[in-house]
Design an enzyme around this catalytic site. Structure first.
Site: not given
Ligand code: BES
Ligand code: ZN
Length: 870
Positions: A315, A334, A311-312, A275-277, A137
């Site tokens: 999704h 998001e 959170h993940e 943070g995570a995906m 992503e």
């Molecule tokens: N889908 C996002 C990760 C992401 C963000 C991928 C931007 C590519 C571009 C994931 O679900 C997410 O929101 N991750 C957050 C952590 C979350 C708990 C707020 C992150 O990575 O900051």
């Molecule tokens: Zn997210």
């Protein structure tokens, strides 16, 4: 096509990928082939798909039993490959087959390399290990294999990895079959995925380990759940398994639909840009957000892990099963996951009171959304770079806040029914934002789309001024929130929940009307019940008094009062004396951790705004707030646990939730008293506690921060060694942060150097953010970043640059601020321009507030002292 050069044509549509990849971790490269089954919708002799940084060695297209060789043209600007055929492909099925090669990059996106050192516990020998990991992503699948890399081109993925026999491998789905290929390698074939978007494909290869699967009872049978981790971390996986098990059950129940994958793996990756995906079934995390020892971490650290996992997992349905058609819809993906993470964590640990903590996130969103440079939550996205710029506080925190406001207005049951209906209707498909509003309109009968459109397509938010018009009427006037003198009189349809005493709770869409008629005379007006609305409230003097006298506002309402008052101060509408009065008054009785975090934030910012000439007086005020409160909380902890808590052991672990909450408050106050107020007794105590891992983890963490703020050279060296030897990811980060909290310029500069060398690129930008935000040494950090700009921007993942620059919001010195503005105008970043404009505007707000504060303190230095002793 020319009118949409950034988009693929839709005359050829994929529905299945058979992908074979052979990574070579030593050479940092990979080979692959992909067979893409497509449907030709309009006859064409050209097929356009995405590819970037790949060498395509061959491409053929098969129709029936005929195979055509295609010539491949690459368009690097648009990251596309065009396959040109000798004859026209007829409408109907066809198969594209491409072979390609690529490099495992160090940029933390696409198909990349992550490394870690592990120490053999028996011999003490350190070995360097390499992983191959994906992060697709928003638009990086195209760096791993040629594909139709837009979220609406959903397809089934059948992945096969050819890897050395001893490597661990994991992908989106269960492993189907493993065959020896003879040269020391195995072919590992994974089950078909559901039909899903390219950005959700994932695989990880390397010397990792996995926990035994935990079988989570799901609607359609057991779901195997594991944590995958670098060796040596087996003891840090239990908490994540507990959270994820509870989360999976919560979501199946809430959404009313089974988990859409065949297993869940939570994978800890040592180098991770985000943070995570939410890769379906193969969720990747940075280590600190997954691997944790609940006994040795603070509540916010633990809650962060729970929030991120939830959170993940949210999704998996909202995002993975049902996906936005295009990246303009990413905010909903998001925002909704951020909203749901709070719901799920609240169900997991009701005692954490996470909706109050969410007040901090909402407050941060208000802060950015008050700027002129704010943006609408949703806007048109043309290029990939546009999409990357969307991952910010307005998408996540403002987005989640307006979803929460809607949920509270419609009622939780009606809201959930609408969500479930939406997911069922669009399962395996793609949607526009409006599809969700339509579903919610059907279950609620409310004009959801009209309400929400004006919150998401427009930047900013209202301040509602409430006054009594006559006996049975209250007036509600809206202006747009602003840090300047006066906001514009702009109107939003506000879904309000009001409490007016004997009339009880009212739900009112504040729209065209500006007055509300009540059956009785309102005893008081609480115009944002539970603090869930995304608007600020200002009461006239009489109503403010009535509200305070009514006695018993909840923690979120107390939080909102402090946050709204502070915003008023930054805007120059509230007097310093009023702020001081509120801080001193609230601190006398407050015991909620989130409210205390907000109070501590205001105290800290007040010291910063006061500047060097008045720092001693400001610290004195903060000491008068924090020190007595700390003593009071310690007494309360003793009473709650029945133990002498001076050593902080709080040894009775079952001493109830209450003492856990109190210990959090103690941590906040200990840091405030010792670091910000420079209280000598607290600093002495910190030196006794900071290396003692038998004390309560929250207190120890606070003590580390206090020591860091005034560390001697020896102590700084101890902290640095502790960072290198940290036993958990949380410890590592805690000690790393401590290294920039020093007030000594030489040691500070030493830490800045580390951020350009030894600190992982996933952490260094955030360390520099903290350094630029340092209350006194911020300008030193800024000079470092400006001097080393090319080197740093080359080294760090590009998504992190706007986050690094967020530190400038804390600068108060006009000449540094001017230098920052000039520098950033001359050195644009690849994405996130809007965020940087916001940082600069917010920096100016801080500079102006500092100027006003210092002027006032020059004139009347007593303001900070006046309330003391009251
Ligand atoms: N889908 C996002 C990760 C992401 C963000 C991928 C931007 C590519 C571009 C994931 O679900 C997410 O929101 N991750 C957050 C952590 C979350 C708990 C707020 C992150 O990575 O900051
Ligand atoms: Zn997210």
């Amino acid at each position: 096509m020319s009118d949409r050069p950034h988009r693929l044509p839709d005359d050829v549509v994929p529905h299945r990928y058979d992908l074979v990849l052979e990574p070579d971790l030593q050479q940092a490269s990979f080979d692959g082939t992909v067979t893409i089954s497509v449907q030709v919708q309009r006859a064409t002799d050209q097929v356009v798909l995405h590819a970037l940084d790949l060498e395509i060695d061959g491409a053929t297209v098969r129709v029936g039993d005929q195979e055509h060789t295609a010539t491949v043209g690459l368009d690097a600007e648009h990251e596309m490959a065009t396959l040109s055929l000798p004859s026209v492909l007829p409408v109907g099925p066809a198969e594209l087959r491409l072979s390609f090669r690529g490099v495992l990059n160090d940029q933390l996106l696409g198909f990349y390399r992550s490394t870690f050192t592990s120490v053999d516990p028996a011999t003490g020998d350190a070995t360097e290990s390499t992983l191959a990991v994906t992060q697709f992503e928003s638009t990086h699948a195209r760096r791993a294999f040629p594909c139709f890399d837009e979220p609406a081109f959903k397809a089934v993925f059948a992945v096969t990895l050819v890897v050395p026999r001893d490597q661990f491998v994991v992908a989106n789905t269960a492993e189907l079959e493993r065959t020896d290929v003879g040269d020391g390698r195995v072919r590992v074939q994974f089950a078909d995925t559901i039909s899903m978007s390219t950005y959700l494909v994932a695989f990880v290869i390397g010397p990792l380990e996995a926990t035994e699967p935990r079988m989570v009872e799901g609607i359609d049978g057991p779901i195997p759940l594991r944590v995958v981790y670098p060796p040596g971390n087996a003891h840090l996986c239990g908490f994540a398994l507990d959270v994820a098990e509870a989360g999976l059950r919560f979501y199946e129940e809430y959404y009313g639909l089974p988990y859409p994958g065949d297993k869940v793996d939570l994978v800890a990756v040592p180098d991770f840009a985000f943070g995570a995906m939410e890769n379906l079934g193969c969720i990747t995390f940075r280590e600190v957000l997954l691997l944790v020892d609940p006994e040795r971490s603070t509540q916010p650290e633990l809650q962060r892990v729970a929030d991120v996992i939830n959170h993940e997992l949210a999704h998996m349905w909202f995002g993975d099963l049902v996906t936005m058609s295009w990246w303009n819809g990413i905010w909903l993906n998001e925002a909704f996951a951020t909203f749901m993470e709070v719901m799920a964590t609240d169900a997991f640990r009701p005692d954490w009171d996470v909706w109050t903590t969410f007040g901090l996130a909402r407050a941060a969103a208000f802060d950015t959304d008050t700027l002129h440079a704010t943006r609408p939550i949703e806007y048109e996205v043309v290029t990939a770079a546009d999409a990357e710029g969307m991952f910010d506080i307005l998408t996540y925190e403002k987005g989640a806040s307006v979803v929460r406001m809607l949920e509270q207005y419609l009622g939780p049951k009606v809201f959930r029914d609408g969500i479930a209906a939406y997911l069922r209707r669009h399962a395996y498909g793609n949607t526009e934002t409006a599809d969700l509003w339509v579903a919610l309109e059907e279950t609620s009968g409310e004009p959801v789309r009209r309400i929400m459109d004006s919150w998401i397509f427009r930047g900013g938010h209202p301040v509602v001024r409430v006054e009594r018009v006559d006996e049975h009427t209250i007036g509600l006037a809206q202006t747009r929130a602003s840090y300047d003198d006066a906001g514009d009189s702009e109107r939003w349809p506000i879904p309000m929940v009001l409490d007016v005493g004997s009339d009880g709770e009212l739900r009112q869409l504040l729209d065209a009307a500006t007055t509300v008629e009540l059956a009785h005379r309102p005893e008081f007006v609480q115009a944002n019940v539970g603090g869930a609305g995304f608007y600020r409230v200002e009461l006239d003097a009489e109503l403010r008094l009535a509200l305070l006298e009514r006695g018993d506002p909840g923690p979120l309402e107390r939080f909102v009062l402090i946050d709204d008052t502070w915003a008023g101060y930054l805007a120059g509408r509230v007097e310093l004396a009023e702020v001081v009065e509120l801080l001193v008054g609230a601190s006398a009785t407050e015991l909620d951790p989130s409210v205390w975090r907000r109070l501590a934030g205001a105290c800290r910012e007040l010291v910063r705004l006061s500047g060097p000439d008045h720092a001693a007086a400001a610290r004195g005020l903060v000491a008068s707030v924090a020190v007595p409160a700390l003593a009071r909380v310690e007494t309360a902890i003793d009473a709650a646990t029945g133990t002498a808590g001076v050593d902080g052991s709080g040894s009775d672990r079952h001493g109830a939730d209450r003492s856990e909450r109190l210990r959090e408050v103690r941590g906040v106050l200990f840091a405030l008293a010792g670091a910000d107020a420079a209280d000598a007794a607290t600093r002495r105590r910190a030196r006794e506690l900071f290396q003692d891992s038998t004390v309560d983890a929250t207190l120890q963490a606070a003590a580390i921060g206090v020591v860091a703020a005034s560390a001697t050279a020896e102590e700084h060296a101890v902290l640095e060694a502790a960072w290198r030897d940290a036993a958990t990811p949380q410890d590592e980060l805690r000690y790393l942060n401590a290294l920039v909290d020093t007030d000594d310029p030489d040691r500070f500069t030493h830490t800045l150097e580390l951020s350009a060398t030894e600190v992982r690129t996933q952490n260094a930008p955030y360390l520099l953010r903290r350094a630029i935000d340092h209350p006194t040494l911020g300008p030193v950090a800024w000079d470092f970043v400006a001097d080393r700009w090319d080197e740093l921007t080359e080294r760090f993942p590009s998504n992190s640059l706007p986050r690094m620059l967020e530190g400038v919001r804390g600068l108060t010195d006009a000449s540094t601020a001017a230098a920052v503005t000039t520098f950033l105008a001359e050195h644009p970043t690849p994405s996130g321009a809007t965020q940087i404009t916001q940082h600069l505007e917010r920096m100016e707000v801080e500079v102006r507030a500092a100027g006003r504060t210092r002027d006032e303190l020059d004139r009347s230095p007593d303001v900070l002292g006046a309330a003391r002793g009251s």
